[in-house]
Enzyme design. Sequence first.
Site, PDB file in Angstrom:
ATOM      1  N   HIS A  76     -13.681 -11.741  -9.603  1.00  0.00           N
ATOM      2  CA  HIS A  76     -12.234 -11.888  -9.764  1.00  0.00           C
ATOM      3  C   HIS A  76     -11.749 -13.305 -10.052  1.00  0.00           C
ATOM      4  O   HIS A  76     -10.689 -13.479 -10.629  1.00  0.00           O
ATOM      5  CB  HIS A  76     -11.474 -11.287  -8.576  1.00  0.00           C
ATOM      6  CG  HIS A  76     -11.339 -12.207  -7.405  1.00  0.00           C
ATOM      7  ND1 HIS A  76     -12.254 -12.245  -6.384  1.00  0.00           N
ATOM      8  CD2 HIS A  76     -10.395 -13.132  -7.103  1.00  0.00           C
ATOM      9  CE1 HIS A  76     -11.875 -13.157  -5.501  1.00  0.00           C
ATOM     10  NE2 HIS A  76     -10.757 -13.716  -5.901  1.00  0.00           N
ATOM     11  N   GLU A  80     -10.404 -17.202 -14.202  1.00  0.00           N
ATOM     12  CA  GLU A  80      -9.434 -18.216 -13.818  1.00  0.00           C
ATOM     13  C   GLU A  80     -10.090 -19.584 -13.581  1.00  0.00           C
ATOM     14  O   GLU A  80      -9.574 -20.598 -14.022  1.00  0.00           O
ATOM     15  CB  GLU A  80      -8.692 -17.751 -12.559  1.00  0.00           C
ATOM     16  CG  GLU A  80      -7.439 -18.527 -12.232  1.00  0.00           C
ATOM     17  CD  GLU A  80      -6.386 -18.464 -13.332  1.00  0.00           C
ATOM     18  OE1 GLU A  80      -6.500 -17.618 -14.235  1.00  0.00           O
ATOM     19  OE2 GLU A  80      -5.465 -19.295 -13.295  1.00  0.00           O
ATOM     20  N   ASP A  81     -11.230 -19.602 -12.908  1.00  0.00           N
ATOM     21  CA  ASP A  81     -11.793 -20.870 -12.432  1.00  0.00           C
ATOM     22  C   ASP A  81     -13.015 -21.366 -13.188  1.00  0.00           C
ATOM     23  O   ASP A  81     -13.475 -22.475 -12.942  1.00  0.00           O
ATOM     24  CB  ASP A  81     -12.199 -20.738 -10.954  1.00  0.00           C
ATOM     25  CG  ASP A  81     -10.986 -20.569 -10.046  1.00  0.00           C
ATOM     26  OD1 ASP A  81      -9.872 -20.818 -10.532  1.00  0.00           O
ATOM     27  OD2 ASP A  81     -11.173 -20.205  -8.877  1.00  0.00           O
ATOM     28  N   ASP A 263       9.266  -0.845  22.918  1.00  0.00           N
ATOM     29  CA  ASP A 263       7.901  -0.381  23.110  1.00  0.00           C
ATOM     30  C   ASP A 263       6.887  -1.387  22.616  1.00  0.00           C
ATOM     31  O   ASP A 263       6.756  -1.630  21.436  1.00  0.00           O
ATOM     32  CB  ASP A 263       7.662   0.970  22.444  1.00  0.00           C
ATOM     33  CG  ASP A 263       8.609   1.207  21.303  1.00  0.00           C
ATOM     34  OD1 ASP A 263       9.012   2.336  21.081  1.00  0.00           O
ATOM     35  OD2 ASP A 263       8.921   0.219  20.599  1.00  0.00           O
TER      36      ASP A 263
HETATM   37 MN    MN Z   1      -9.627 -15.444  -5.128  1.00  0.00          MN
END
Ligand code: MN
Length: 734
Positions: A76, A80-81, A263
Amino acid sequence: MKVQEQFDRLAETIRSYNPGANFEQIKAAFEYAREAHKEQKRKDGSPFITHPLAVAQIVAEELHLDSESIVAALLHDCIEDTPVTHEDIAKLFSPTIADLVEGVSKLTRVHYTSKAEEQMENLRKMLMAMAKDIRVILIKISDRLHNMRTMEYQSLEKQKQKSFETMEIYAPIAHRLGMQKMKWELEDLSLKYLDPVGYEEITEALNEKAAEYDGFMADIHDQIITRLKQAGIAARVYGRMKHPYSIYRKMYTQNKSLDDVFDLFAFRVIVDTVADCYNVLGIIHDLFKPLLGRFKDYIGTPKPNMYQSLHTTVMGQNGIPFEVQIRTKEMHEIAEYGIAAHWKYKQGISGESNEQSYEWVRKLLENQEGADAEDFIHSLKVDMFADEVFVFTPQGDVSNLPTGATPIDFAYNIHSAIGNSMVAAKVNGRIVQFDYRLQNGDVVEIITSKSAHGPSRDWMKIARSSEARSKIRQWFKREKRDENIVNGRASFDSELKHCGIAMKELLSDDNLPGILKKLSYSSLDDMYAAIGYGGITSQKILGRLREDIQRINHQHQIERQATVPVEGNPDQTRPAVPVRSKGEQGIVVEGLSNCLVKFSKCCTPVPGDDIVGFITRGYGVSVHRSDCPNAAPERRRPEEAGRWIKVSWGTNTKESYRTILSVFGKDRINLILDISTVLSSTKTHVAGLNARSTADGFAEITVEADVTGSEHLRTVMKKLEQVSGVMRVTRPAG
Ligand code: MN
């Protein structure tokens, strides 16, 4: 834990609920991600791969999702990285997995800052809409859960910001998807960073109470178990403290102290059948005193997020109230895992496409129509399947537009001034056409200029939202006022001339105030402007002023008929004013004096032609040539028979009449020039000339000419017929 151990544990978890999973691919994904992230470390110093592994663990352990979801969870953060692309993943794993990873990355790129509640709702909707595949949201929530679990290593600022996002965006989405367990954990973890003092107070107090009431809980538990055994009902019974955030919210929204919060304790009874749920309820109410108005039947009426259970609050022997939730195993699964539980039931059927699973979600939502409007069914339905598109401003604000919306809609949605000065639009950094259809998640930037010419009329057709269209119309109304007034005045003037009345007569100082009042305009310019931008037509205005026009025309007639004695000869009289011929345009209408006359455009009669009149509704008599097909007796409608009247040419004809000629011939160079020469040599003023070549080498020329009468016209036609190449000259009619 060592990375390899972590992976082995993941594989073990998957095997426990899905022995047929694609372990080969899962292992490959693990190794691929490990390699891709090998240079990265987490804030706590551990290798980065521990994060995707932990997310995959949540996806497996808590949500029991399919192989594709596990693989996507492992990958995942790759797009992105790391330099890994969608294409790489599609090739090595599958296009579906690549889409899932890209979907998660897209959501990761969305950033939130403190915003108004409305913006929050839009953001939540947008995330749902962007996700497309529900698994994207499930993986993203798992990702967020792991980040929240490991938030202690982040900076204070990051802790606050992520916690805020989680509380405002992800926890509500988890709730809407019915995933109570994750929702609670997300809320509690967020609270820990958003209000550390409040969180500490509550957890400490809860721990104290738990110790204090440990005996109480065990006692209640035993009582329930014993009675159920006697009744022969197989059940699992759990006692627990309510989770910190739910208590926190009650304390703060209802301004109560911890002791006042009703409660703190809850019991859960899980049974096999729905019938047993109600049996257990009876037993509980027999054992303990139920509190009035605290019983809720969510089995008969499920919550919009699919939650089903029986809730009741009862009083223990020592006066301590506690809640009991009773449900079946299936209901429990759904209560804990929500939509993911449903997902789980669907998997394992081979060859099933995403669409079908999706179809299932859609059906589920439709079945729940009419359920509580405020909640998720409505919004999820609207968002995932309907007519909205969510896009960002460069500042990260979300705009909510109708599907198919263009940059024009976006610009006017921001502000009409932005729309009016727009010269170009960028989507995701690239210049696009104004008719580009915006997609969910697009970042839209409008380029404006002080010297922009303003919207073009075409924009009205391109814009999708009524908001944009009405703002564009407004602009034309306001900005082009001067132009509108000039055009409007010209149109009004020319229309009025058809009525045989001069503008200054109709709009004299005496008439004007009454007329403006009748038309509800505060000034003449306002009226012209309205005509100019198309708000109303001149014809319509004259229609409303028919009485005034008739009155003036009547006045004309009286003036003409008034006579004065001829000087020096008292027995004779002469007209007080000369007879006006202009009004009648040279036409004598039998039985009617001084009515409005216009020449029909279909056959353009000229003096000398045989003519016939038709009394129109509102605009006087329309004059046709007798041979015009529109005036042919067989085409006249019986109910209008009385409206066809005799007309003839009077003595006071105008200087010229406009008529139309059609010239047909072999096309050649200078044909138009020769035709023009004929027209000018016969002193014929040409008002318009339109030539069209046909594919087979012929030419069709339409001439709009002003002639004095039929004699003049015959001369012109004869001369035109003599022009080389011309084959036919006709007067169009009908
Ligand atoms: Mn992540």
